[in-house]
Design a protein around this motif. Structure first.
Motif, PDB file in Angstrom:
ATOM      1  N   SER A   6       0.847  -1.192   0.000  1.00  0.00           N
ATOM      2  CA  SER A   6       0.000   0.000   0.000  1.00  0.00           C
ATOM      3  C   SER A   6       0.880   1.238   0.000  1.00  0.00           C
ATOM      4  N   PRO A   7       0.345   2.397  -0.421  1.00  0.00           N
ATOM      5  CA  PRO A   7       1.176   3.601  -0.535  1.00  0.00           C
ATOM      6  C   PRO A   7       1.870   3.959   0.778  1.00  0.00           C
ATOM      7  N   ILE A   8       3.087   4.463   0.665  1.00  0.00           N
ATOM      8  CA  ILE A   8       3.857   4.851   1.841  1.00  0.00           C
ATOM      9  C   ILE A   8       4.613   6.132   1.513  1.00  0.00           C
ATOM     10  N   ASN A   9       4.749   6.973   2.528  1.00  0.00           N
ATOM     11  CA  ASN A   9       5.451   8.246   2.341  1.00  0.00           C
ATOM     12  C   ASN A   9       6.953   8.072   2.523  1.00  0.00           C
ATOM     13  N   PHE A  10       7.729   8.722   1.661  1.00  0.00           N
ATOM     14  CA  PHE A  10       9.176   8.794   1.833  1.00  0.00           C
ATOM     15  C   PHE A  10       9.526  10.184   2.343  1.00  0.00           C
ATOM     16  N   ASP A  11      10.456  10.254   3.267  1.00  0.00           N
ATOM     17  CA  ASP A  11      10.886  11.521   3.825  1.00  0.00           C
ATOM     18  C   ASP A  11      12.366  11.706   3.515  1.00  0.00           C
ATOM     19  N   VAL A  12      12.676  12.646   2.666  1.00  0.00           N
ATOM     20  CA  VAL A  12      14.067  12.878   2.292  1.00  0.00           C
ATOM     21  C   VAL A  12      14.632  14.115   2.989  1.00  0.00           C
ATOM     22  N   SER A  13      13.891  14.624   3.973  1.00  0.00           N
ATOM     23  CA  SER A  13      14.386  15.766   4.725  1.00  0.00           C
ATOM     24  C   SER A  13      15.137  15.270   5.957  1.00  0.00           C
ATOM     25  N   SER A  14      15.724  16.189   6.690  1.00  0.00           N
ATOM     26  CA  SER A  14      16.442  15.826   7.917  1.00  0.00           C
ATOM     27  C   SER A  14      15.573  16.017   9.152  1.00  0.00           C
ATOM     28  N   SER A  15      14.281  16.308   8.949  1.00  0.00           N
ATOM     29  CA  SER A  15      13.420  16.630  10.089  1.00  0.00           C
ATOM     30  C   SER A  15      12.818  15.394  10.736  1.00  0.00           C
ATOM     31  N   PHE A  16      12.972  14.233  10.107  1.00  0.00           N
ATOM     32  CA  PHE A  16      12.371  13.025  10.654  1.00  0.00           C
ATOM     33  C   PHE A  16      13.389  11.893  10.592  1.00  0.00           C
ATOM     34  N   SER A  17      13.499  11.155  11.667  1.00  0.00           N
ATOM     35  CA  SER A  17      14.411  10.016  11.665  1.00  0.00           C
ATOM     36  C   SER A  17      13.962   8.986  12.686  1.00  0.00           C
ATOM     37  N   LEU A  18      14.342   7.760  12.438  1.00  0.00           N
ATOM     38  CA  LEU A  18      14.126   6.696  13.408  1.00  0.00           C
ATOM     39  C   LEU A  18      15.217   6.766  14.467  1.00  0.00           C
ATOM     40  N   PRO A  19      14.955   6.202  15.655  1.00  0.00           N
ATOM     41  CA  PRO A  19      16.065   6.036  16.608  1.00  0.00           C
ATOM     42  C   PRO A  19      17.187   5.243  15.945  1.00  0.00           C
ATOM     43  N   ALA A  20      18.411   5.482  16.359  1.00  0.00           N
ATOM     44  CA  ALA A  20      19.565   4.865  15.696  1.00  0.00           C
ATOM     45  C   ALA A  20      19.473   3.351  15.645  1.00  0.00           C
ATOM     46  N   SER A  21      18.998   2.728  16.732  1.00  0.00           N
ATOM     47  CA  SER A  21      18.922   1.267  16.761  1.00  0.00           C
ATOM     48  C   SER A  21      17.878   0.745  15.774  1.00  0.00           C
ATOM     49  N   GLU A  22      16.799   1.494  15.580  1.00  0.00           N
ATOM     50  CA  GLU A  22      15.780   1.082  14.615  1.00  0.00           C
ATOM     51  C   GLU A  22      16.222   1.395  13.189  1.00  0.00           C
ATOM     52  N   GLN A  23      16.948   2.487  13.007  1.00  0.00           N
ATOM     53  CA  GLN A  23      17.477   2.805  11.681  1.00  0.00           C
ATOM     54  C   GLN A  23      18.379   1.681  11.196  1.00  0.00           C
ATOM     55  N   ARG A  24      19.121   1.086  12.119  1.00  0.00           N
ATOM     56  CA  ARG A  24      20.000  -0.021  11.754  1.00  0.00           C
ATOM     57  C   ARG A  24      19.182  -1.211  11.231  1.00  0.00           C
ATOM     58  N   ILE A  25      18.009  -1.447  11.828  1.00  0.00           N
ATOM     59  CA  ILE A  25      17.137  -2.533  11.359  1.00  0.00           C
ATOM     60  C   ILE A  25      16.632  -2.222   9.954  1.00  0.00           C
ATOM     61  N   LEU A  26      16.191  -0.979   9.748  1.00  0.00           N
ATOM     62  CA  LEU A  26      15.717  -0.580   8.426  1.00  0.00           C
ATOM     63  C   LEU A  26      16.821  -0.731   7.389  1.00  0.00           C
ATOM     64  N   ASP A  27      18.023  -0.301   7.725  1.00  0.00           N
ATOM     65  CA  ASP A  27      19.147  -0.419   6.792  1.00  0.00           C
ATOM     66  C   ASP A  27      19.407  -1.880   6.442  1.00  0.00           C
ATOM     67  N   ALA A  28      19.308  -2.761   7.435  1.00  0.00           N
ATOM     68  CA  ALA A  28      19.536  -4.191   7.183  1.00  0.00           C
ATOM     69  C   ALA A  28      18.464  -4.769   6.267  1.00  0.00           C
ATOM     70  N   LEU A  29      17.218  -4.364   6.456  1.00  0.00           N
ATOM     71  CA  LEU A  29      16.132  -4.824   5.594  1.00  0.00           C
ATOM     72  C   LEU A  29      16.343  -4.361   4.161  1.00  0.00           C
ATOM     73  N   VAL A  30      16.691  -3.091   4.018  1.00  0.00           N
ATOM     74  CA  VAL A  30      16.879  -2.519   2.688  1.00  0.00           C
ATOM     75  C   VAL A  30      18.072  -3.156   1.974  1.00  0.00           C
ATOM     76  N   SER A  31      19.124  -3.435   2.714  1.00  0.00           N
ATOM     77  CA  SER A  31      20.362  -3.951   2.121  1.00  0.00           C
ATOM     78  C   SER A  31      20.308  -5.444   1.835  1.00  0.00           C
ATOM     79  N   SER A  32      19.335  -6.147   2.400  1.00  0.00           N
ATOM     80  CA  SER A  32      19.272  -7.597   2.231  1.00  0.00           C
ATOM     81  C   SER A  32      19.006  -7.973   0.775  1.00  0.00           C
ATOM     82  N   PRO A  33      19.629  -9.044   0.291  1.00  0.00           N
ATOM     83  CA  PRO A  33      19.315  -9.520  -1.065  1.00  0.00           C
ATOM     84  C   PRO A  33      17.928 -10.144  -1.157  1.00  0.00           C
ATOM     85  N   LYS A  34      17.322 -10.412  -0.019  1.00  0.00           N
ATOM     86  CA  LYS A  34      15.955 -10.947   0.005  1.00  0.00           C
ATOM     87  C   LYS A  34      14.946  -9.820  -0.199  1.00  0.00           C
TER      88      LYS A  34
END
Length: 272
Positions: A6-34
């Protein structure tokens, strides 16, 4: 790579971020070959949060005074649990599941259990941290902590996969374990990220560290090393997401130079 149907918003500004520990999870999901597919952004947000809490709960248990013990010598706080003849812990009828799980981390010195039970405890504690406590108590009203026995609402599932992420449970097999210490025939471990794992009884170690620890528990004359199985054990993230505590509006924080993102119909994709 991530796909959200379903549609999702992307935020390319610096005004919104996940906590560092959660950002690491997102990065791992995005980087996975799966390809990880989600029905909506809520499911994605929930999995990120729950994986993060699994890692945190594993770290808390590693630092606690809970001890490793085979079932015969297991122990628990009798104010919250009844120890059965197998060495399992059954929730007392006069306390809630949330109180009992919390007590393992508050009065950890009163507990001793083996590695599979430890993983299950980590999963329950993490789920408690991200879903409504009333829902937790309703879902897990008849809690039993014993080996890999879990409530069906936790949705434990094991599958063949070599691509694991922080919050996944893996298994290190010791094919030539000492028969006098069968508890060391393997080690269940939570992947913490950055190459580290938590296994109850061994502690926080690298893959090589856990293998070395198991190799010291082999029978005399053993030649086969312990090794990591290509299996991953997870909770049912999608099912549990319906009981989540409210999240703020979720926008994917991304850096244009790091991620490639786009849409196909109503589905959104994010990958490196």
């Amino acid at each position: 790579m991530i796909r959200v149907l379903s549609p999702i918003n992307f935020d390319v500004s610096s005004s919104f971020s996940l906590p560092a520990s959660e950002q690491r999870i997102l990065d791992a999901l995005v980087s996975s070959p799966k390809l990880y597919t989600y029905a909506n952004k809520h499911q994605l947000r929930f999995e990120i949060a729950l994986r993060d809490r699994i890692v945190r709960a594993a770290g808390e248990l590693a630092k606690s005074r809970a001890r490793f013990a085979i079932f015969r010598f297991s122990r628990c706080n009798s104010d919250f649990w009844t120890r059965d003849e197998r060495g399992g812990f059954r929730l007392r009828p006069d306390v809630t599941a949330s109180e009992a799980i919390q007590d393992i981390f508050v009065h950890s010195e009163r507990y001793a259990f083996e590695c599979a039970t430890a993983i299950v405890i980590v999963f329950y504690k993490a789920v408690l941290d991200v879903i409504d406590p009333a829902a937790f108590n309703r879902l897990f009203a008849d809690l039993l902590l014993y080996d890999w026995h879990t409530d069906r609402d936790l949705g434990i599932q094991t599958k063949k996969d070599e691509h694991f992420l922080p919050g996944d449970c893996l298994y290190f097999k010791n094919p030539e374990f000492d028969p006098l210490t069968p508890q060391w025939q393997g080690e269940n471990a939570i992947y913490l990220g950055d190459g580290f794992f938590y296994g109850h009884g061994i502690g926080i170690q690298t893959k090589e560290g856990i293998i070395a620890a198991l190799n010291r528990k082999r029978k005399r004359g053993a030649t086969k090393s312990a090794y990591l199985l290509p299996d991953i054990t997870q909770v049912d993230f999608a099912y549990l997401s319906q009981f989540a505590r409210g999240f703020d509006e979720f926008r994917l924080p991304i850096r244009r130079s790091s991620f490639i993102f786009g849409t196909l119909g109503s589905a959104a994709f994010l990958h490196r």
